[in-house]
Design a protein around this motif. Structure first.
Motif, PDB file in Angstrom:
ATOM      1  N   LEU A  51       9.587 -15.898  -4.714  1.00 22.97           N
ATOM      2  CA  LEU A  51       9.082 -15.228  -3.509  1.00 22.97           C
ATOM      3  C   LEU A  51       8.392 -13.964  -3.988  1.00 22.97           C
ATOM      4  O   LEU A  51       9.031 -13.134  -4.623  1.00 22.97           O
ATOM      5  CB  LEU A  51      10.266 -14.785  -2.642  1.00 22.97           C
ATOM      6  N   THR A  52       7.106 -13.812  -3.714  1.00 24.30           N
ATOM      7  CA  THR A  52       6.411 -12.625  -4.217  1.00 24.30           C
ATOM      8  C   THR A  52       5.587 -11.911  -3.157  1.00 24.30           C
ATOM      9  O   THR A  52       5.019 -12.540  -2.268  1.00 24.30           O
ATOM     10  CB  THR A  52       5.502 -12.975  -5.426  1.00 24.30           C
ATOM     11  N   ASP A  60      -0.457  -7.854  -9.288  1.00 27.59           N
ATOM     12  CA  ASP A  60      -0.279  -8.254  -7.888  1.00 27.59           C
ATOM     13  C   ASP A  60       0.231  -9.699  -7.786  1.00 27.59           C
ATOM     14  O   ASP A  60       0.362 -10.402  -8.792  1.00 27.59           O
ATOM     15  CB  ASP A  60      -1.568  -8.051  -7.085  1.00 27.59           C
ATOM     16  N   GLY A  61       0.513 -10.110  -6.574  1.00 21.63           N
ATOM     17  CA  GLY A  61       1.095 -11.428  -6.334  1.00 21.63           C
ATOM     18  C   GLY A  61       0.208 -12.585  -6.764  1.00 21.63           C
ATOM     19  O   GLY A  61       0.688 -13.557  -7.355  1.00 21.63           O
ATOM     20  N   LEU A  62      -1.092 -12.503  -6.467  1.00 25.45           N
ATOM     21  CA  LEU A  62      -2.002 -13.593  -6.852  1.00 25.45           C
ATOM     22  C   LEU A  62      -2.065 -13.752  -8.371  1.00 25.45           C
ATOM     23  O   LEU A  62      -2.051 -14.873  -8.882  1.00 25.45           O
ATOM     24  CB  LEU A  62      -3.410 -13.366  -6.282  1.00 25.45           C
ATOM     25  N   ILE A  79       6.261 -21.502  -4.805  1.00 23.85           N
ATOM     26  CA  ILE A  79       6.033 -20.051  -4.822  1.00 23.85           C
ATOM     27  C   ILE A  79       5.573 -19.651  -3.427  1.00 23.85           C
ATOM     28  O   ILE A  79       4.564 -20.157  -2.931  1.00 23.85           O
ATOM     29  CB  ILE A  79       4.967 -19.641  -5.855  1.00 23.85           C
ATOM     30  N   LEU A  80       6.338 -18.772  -2.793  1.00 23.98           N
ATOM     31  CA  LEU A  80       5.999 -18.297  -1.456  1.00 23.98           C
ATOM     32  C   LEU A  80       5.536 -16.851  -1.519  1.00 23.98           C
ATOM     33  O   LEU A  80       6.149 -16.029  -2.196  1.00 23.98           O
ATOM     34  CB  LEU A  80       7.215 -18.382  -0.524  1.00 23.98           C
ATOM     35  N   MET A  81       4.466 -16.554  -0.799  1.00 27.65           N
ATOM     36  CA  MET A  81       4.009 -15.165  -0.663  1.00 27.65           C
ATOM     37  C   MET A  81       4.760 -14.564   0.525  1.00 27.65           C
ATOM     38  O   MET A  81       4.811 -15.178   1.592  1.00 27.65           O
ATOM     39  CB  MET A  81       2.514 -15.109  -0.370  1.00 27.65           C
ATOM     40  N   LEU A  82       5.352 -13.396   0.325  1.00 25.18           N
ATOM     41  CA  LEU A  82       6.006 -12.655   1.407  1.00 25.18           C
ATOM     42  C   LEU A  82       5.306 -11.303   1.421  1.00 25.18           C
ATOM     43  O   LEU A  82       5.570 -10.452   0.578  1.00 25.18           O
ATOM     44  CB  LEU A  82       7.504 -12.505   1.125  1.00 25.18           C
ATOM     45  N   THR A  83       4.369 -11.126   2.357  1.00 24.30           N
ATOM     46  CA  THR A  83       3.483  -9.979   2.282  1.00 24.30           C
ATOM     47  C   THR A  83       3.035  -9.509   3.663  1.00 24.30           C
ATOM     48  O   THR A  83       3.188 -10.236   4.641  1.00 24.30           O
ATOM     49  CB  THR A  83       2.250 -10.343   1.405  1.00 24.30           C
TER      50      THR A  83
END
Length: 121
Positions: A51-52, A60-62, A79-83
């Motif tokens: 989770l990023t 950064d997340g990407l 991989i989940l984006m938490l933003t």
């Protein structure tokens, strides 16, 4: 054996909330303070889910997702984006980088658990 989640966020309060939420649902959680820290932890241990956040110092997340997808052990790991980022442009960049899904902050703890259960059981 508990499934292990790597949570990567430069905000200590978000890491604590994610960690608390997932631990209460029976997951093991490892925290990383930014993308570089997350990448180092991913090299030393395999995770069932990452989770990023997107906006972090150093990496950064990407960039983290692209780096992880380049590693043999992380080609198929969800991989989940938490933003806070919610624009369609950002989401398509996330998909292109290899993100499995997208959650927007502030997150609903129950929804987080539902999504995590959906992707890793």
């Amino acid at each position: 054996m508990a499934k292990t989640v790597l949570t990567v966020d430069d905000s200590a309060s978000i890491r604590q909330m994610v960690s608390f939420t997932l631990k209460s649902a029976g997951y093991e959680v490892v925290e990383a303070v930014d993308g570089m820290d997350g990448l180092e932890k991913a090299k030393g241990k395999s995770f069932n889910l990452v989770l990023t956040d997107q906006n972090m110092p150093r990496m950064d997340g990407l960039s983290l997702i692209k780096s992880l997808r380049g590693m043999p052990g992380y080609r198929t790991v969800p991989i989940l984006m938490l933003t806070t980022e919610s624009s369609d442009t950002m989401k398509s960049q996330g998909r292109a980088a290899g993100a499995t899904g997208w959650l927007v902050k502030p997150f609903d703890p129950q929804k987080l658990i539902e999504v995590v259960k959906k992707v890793i059981g």
